[in-house]
Enzyme design. Sequence first.
Site, PDB file in Angstrom:
ATOM      1  N   HIS A 317      44.331  30.421 -30.534  1.00 24.77           N
ATOM      2  CA  HIS A 317      44.945  31.060 -29.371  1.00 24.77           C
ATOM      3  C   HIS A 317      45.376  30.112 -28.283  1.00 24.77           C
ATOM      4  O   HIS A 317      45.853  30.556 -27.240  1.00 24.77           O
ATOM      5  CB  HIS A 317      43.974  32.067 -28.743  1.00 24.77           C
ATOM      6  CG  HIS A 317      43.885  33.349 -29.490  1.00 24.77           C
ATOM      7  ND1 HIS A 317      44.726  34.408 -29.233  1.00 24.77           N
ATOM      8  CD2 HIS A 317      43.085  33.740 -30.489  1.00 24.77           C
ATOM      9  CE1 HIS A 317      44.425  35.404 -30.047  1.00 24.77           C
ATOM     10  NE2 HIS A 317      43.431  35.022 -30.828  1.00 24.77           N
ATOM     11  N   LYS A 497      47.884  38.626 -14.597  1.00 20.79           N
ATOM     12  CA  LYS A 497      47.305  37.937 -15.737  1.00 20.79           C
ATOM     13  C   LYS A 497      46.133  37.137 -15.203  1.00 20.79           C
ATOM     14  O   LYS A 497      45.978  37.033 -13.990  1.00 20.79           O
ATOM     15  CB  LYS A 497      48.336  37.006 -16.376  1.00 20.79           C
ATOM     16  CG  LYS A 497      49.094  36.142 -15.342  1.00 20.79           C
ATOM     17  CD  LYS A 497      50.177  35.279 -15.956  1.00 20.79           C
ATOM     18  CE  LYS A 497      51.413  36.019 -16.343  1.00 20.79           C
ATOM     19  NZ  LYS A 497      51.666  36.070 -17.769  1.00 20.79           N
ATOM     20  N   ARG A 498      45.310  36.565 -16.057  1.00 20.59           N
ATOM     21  CA  ARG A 498      44.216  35.738 -15.558  1.00 20.59           C
ATOM     22  C   ARG A 498      44.743  34.624 -14.659  1.00 20.59           C
ATOM     23  O   ARG A 498      45.848  34.131 -14.854  1.00 20.59           O
ATOM     24  CB  ARG A 498      43.429  35.113 -16.735  1.00 20.59           C
ATOM     25  CG  ARG A 498      42.546  36.088 -17.477  1.00 20.59           C
ATOM     26  CD  ARG A 498      41.543  36.794 -16.583  1.00 20.59           C
ATOM     27  NE  ARG A 498      40.712  35.857 -15.826  1.00 20.59           N
ATOM     28  CZ  ARG A 498      39.650  35.233 -16.313  1.00 20.59           C
ATOM     29  NH1 ARG A 498      39.246  35.455 -17.549  1.00 20.59           N
ATOM     30  NH2 ARG A 498      38.964  34.400 -15.570  1.00 20.59           N
ATOM     31  N   LYS A 503      49.202  28.983 -15.876  1.00 21.74           N
ATOM     32  CA  LYS A 503      50.046  30.177 -15.710  1.00 21.74           C
ATOM     33  C   LYS A 503      50.875  30.084 -14.424  1.00 21.74           C
ATOM     34  O   LYS A 503      51.832  30.814 -14.232  1.00 21.74           O
ATOM     35  CB  LYS A 503      49.189  31.437 -15.711  1.00 21.74           C
ATOM     36  CG  LYS A 503      48.545  31.730 -17.080  1.00 21.74           C
ATOM     37  CD  LYS A 503      47.676  32.973 -17.036  1.00 21.74           C
ATOM     38  CE  LYS A 503      46.972  33.297 -18.342  1.00 21.74           C
ATOM     39  NZ  LYS A 503      47.812  34.035 -19.308  1.00 21.74           N
ATOM     40  N   THR A 604      51.065  38.463 -23.853  1.00 19.64           N
ATOM     41  CA  THR A 604      51.370  39.829 -24.283  1.00 19.64           C
ATOM     42  C   THR A 604      51.785  40.658 -23.077  1.00 19.64           C
ATOM     43  O   THR A 604      52.469  41.667 -23.232  1.00 19.64           O
ATOM     44  CB  THR A 604      50.160  40.505 -24.966  1.00 19.64           C
ATOM     45  OG1 THR A 604      49.011  40.339 -24.129  1.00 19.64           O
ATOM     46  CG2 THR A 604      49.910  39.919 -26.339  1.00 19.64           C
ATOM     47  N   LYS A 608      54.637  43.826 -22.572  1.00 22.24           N
ATOM     48  CA  LYS A 608      54.404  45.130 -21.925  1.00 22.24           C
ATOM     49  C   LYS A 608      55.454  45.403 -20.858  1.00 22.24           C
ATOM     50  O   LYS A 608      55.975  46.512 -20.746  1.00 22.24           O
ATOM     51  CB  LYS A 608      53.005  45.164 -21.283  1.00 22.24           C
ATOM     52  CG  LYS A 608      51.847  44.967 -22.242  1.00 22.24           C
ATOM     53  CD  LYS A 608      50.547  44.750 -21.457  1.00 22.24           C
ATOM     54  CE  LYS A 608      49.469  44.130 -22.324  1.00 22.24           C
ATOM     55  NZ  LYS A 608      48.342  43.591 -21.519  1.00 22.24           N
TER      56      LYS A 608
HETATM   57  C1  LIG Z   1      47.965  42.337 -21.287  1.00 23.22           C
HETATM   58  C2  LIG Z   1      46.863  41.989 -20.383  1.00 23.22           C
HETATM   59  C3  LIG Z   1      46.526  40.646 -20.168  1.00 23.22           C
HETATM   60  C4  LIG Z   1      47.294  39.506 -20.788  1.00 23.22           C
HETATM   61  O1  LIG Z   1      48.364  39.144 -19.934  1.00 23.22           O
HETATM   62  P1  LIG Z   1      49.176  37.780 -20.160  1.00 23.22           P
HETATM   63  O2  LIG Z   1      50.278  37.894 -19.175  1.00 23.22           O
HETATM   64  O3  LIG Z   1      49.665  37.813 -21.564  1.00 23.22           O
HETATM   65  O4  LIG Z   1      48.246  36.684 -19.886  1.00 23.22           O
HETATM   66  C5  LIG Z   1      45.485  40.352 -19.303  1.00 23.22           C
HETATM   67  N1  LIG Z   1      44.796  41.326 -18.695  1.00 23.22           N
HETATM   68  C6  LIG Z   1      45.088  42.620 -18.864  1.00 23.22           C
HETATM   69  C7  LIG Z   1      44.299  43.653 -18.147  1.00 23.22           C
HETATM   70  C8  LIG Z   1      46.127  43.004 -19.723  1.00 23.22           C
HETATM   71  O5  LIG Z   1      46.401  44.309 -19.907  1.00 23.22           O
END
Ligand SMILES: *Cc1c(COP(=O)(O)O)cnc(C)c1O
Length: 760
Positions: A317, A497-498, A503, A604, A608
């Site tokens: 990952h 995101k985290r 990032k 991911t 979304k």
């Molecule tokens: C989808 C999702 C992530 C992943 O987000 P990235 O932008 O791909 O890092 C992290 N936290 C939550 C709550 C999510 O739904």
Amino acid sequence: MMKVKNEKKMETILSDACNKELDQCSYEELYTALLGIVEEESKKQIMPVKGRKLYYISAEFLIGKLLSNNLINLGLYEDVKACLEAHGKSMAALEEVEPEPGLGNGGLGRLAACFLDSLATLKLPGDGIGLRYHCGLFRQKFEHQSQSETPDFWLGGDEWAKKTEKTYTVSLAGEDYTARLYKLAVTGYEGRTNYLNLFDLDTVDPSVIKDGISFDKTEIARNLTLFLYPDDSDDAGRLLRIYQQYLMVSAGAQMILEECRERGSDLRDLADYAAIQINDTHPSMVIPELIRLLGEEGIEFEEAVEIVTKVCAYTNHTILAEALEKWPKHYLDTVVPQLMPVIKKLDALVCEKTEDETAFIIDKSQTVHMAHMDIHFTHSTNGVAALHTEILKNSELNQFYRLYPERFNNKTNGITFRRWLLKCNPELTELIESLIGPGFKKDASELEKLLGFVDDEKVLKRLEEIKRDNKAALAEWLKHTQDVIVNPDSIFMIQSKRLHEYKRQQLNLLYLIHQYFEIKAGHMPKTPVTAIFGAKAAPAYTIAKDIIHALLTLSKVIADDPEVCKWIQIVFVENYNVTAAEKMIPACDLSEQISLASKEASGTGNMKFMLNGALTLGTMDGANVEIAEAVGQENIYIFGQSSDQVIRRYSHGDYSAKEWYETDPNIKRAVDFLTGEEMVSCGCQEKLERFKNELIHKDWFQTLPDFNAYIVRKDQAVADYAVNPLGWTRRALINISKAGFFSSDRTIAEYNDNIWHLGE
Ligand SMILES: *Cc1c(COP(=O)(O)O)cnc(C)c1O
């Protein structure tokens, strides 16, 4: 009697389950009743397992709240909703009753959750294996514009994961512990029911938690499954992580062998009964554990290695070096002495195969490399987006790729459309269904049919209205939960995101400072902007917490400035989780995916947002590359260095943040603002200075070289949005129509066709 298709029948079933009239039921009573109804219904979808069954082992499953999702998957949602509404109650209020499960952290855990949904939907036999954390990661609170952490107690009350009588004995540091199995039903959409198997110790005791999220780390009988990723800044914390991992894989391996035996396996033919997917390196010890257990059953080491290699596959990952798990050997000697003879023999096999020391499991300094064990002793190593897999093959894992070219493969991540469209965006779902019928719910590629409507003004107007409704709904939620008022007629740009330097939330921050200066100079943006963030920082990650502090402080500085606050608002959503994501994502206009190229394996969140009609502002990183290919350059905002440029810069080691800072007046102006009077009078000088120093003297993730390109692209996006709204919506519709590839149903079908061959 069920699979009701009208609210009247549901009314009888529900009031019977509550044992009173619905008008008199509290939401808590309704929730409990529905939990029971879902449980009964899900049992009807249990199907026998034939042939190979998948076990997806993962330290995290970020599953989100389950009630609505299960009702949707079981075809009961509309009936329940209508029935509640007939009694003046709402689904939204009912959802509030359910705590969000604390079983995951970020993208990796959310991926595991999407995969379980897709497996069950595709009627593939596949269970999850994980741990039943009592408090998850932590609950985030903002105090004095800084993150603080409190325990996220989510258990107690009615639970989806059912306690079973099944237990397994696991030896930790030479002592026996009893791992108890909990089973959580995973309902597929018009599919089958699989299970998420979660292990726990009966003796775990939350009363050992003191002062925030700290606790006595030594007494593992009482603390083992309290938290996901317990603080690992000391020895006790690092040991605890290994204890957790071994509890999960040992109990899991015993369960797998038991199930396969019950189905007729003599263990030598284990590969005909089981496929195991190792999600990142946390479950890597399942390899030596299985070999050890097979040894106890009288199977010779060499044969056991062959069996396990055939059964197991590994997903990588990340290429961030600090995340490729490795442990000092003496930790493993302490926690899992029974595994060490196996690990040493595996390392000896590797030494026979190659002289390349960088591929050894145990290196010269007696460090054990978990990912190396995975690659040598599984039959498949996959990356999670096309670019990521290429980087693994050509640089990060090149020495392994040369040994096993046939084992490397790509499986671009995906998301389940049931949660990230049907559940979180019912208005958009309805519009799509009215245009192309319901087939896209099970075959996401049908979304392409929407391309026939991109010049249909009526459709675009409706899509615009839906986005506006979702923005108003987010505004309402923000008012209710965070006590902030936002303007739904501004452009919503969201980065959620985290929090991690790679990032690059800090790049977004520098943009906002730049805009602040521009507005002060009389250069207004084409439309007011609302910059929305959601992110948790790991509790021991100082710079990440400093970035949160800087953003919250800037938010305040701007809010208090009557000139600037008309044009910019910064909102940082507290405690970002799946529940928050479901509100934020449908309301987004511009999706920020601005990681340093080469560092985000896939992402991911990007998928979304795209699916919900946002345009992406991003670097050529992770799955952004595939999104750009799908929608075309004119329907996405790409900027910044390429991954090749970044990798070259790293290998030359010639990046100097200071040079960029000193030679570019815009960069200097924005960076200096961090410790200027406005910020310092509002925030904490020490934190702001530390962060500024980090940017000037380290900037590991090359924020400054991408700064100007980012500003240009982002300003372009804001202008496009303001000047040609219908054109924007047209491009949003193209994004939606091209999102089908990013369904986790597609991803899971690929895993199955190429790696698992389930049911065969
Ligand atoms: C989808 C999702 C992530 C992943 O987000 P990235 O932008 O791909 O890092 C992290 N936290 C939550 C709550 C999510 O739904």
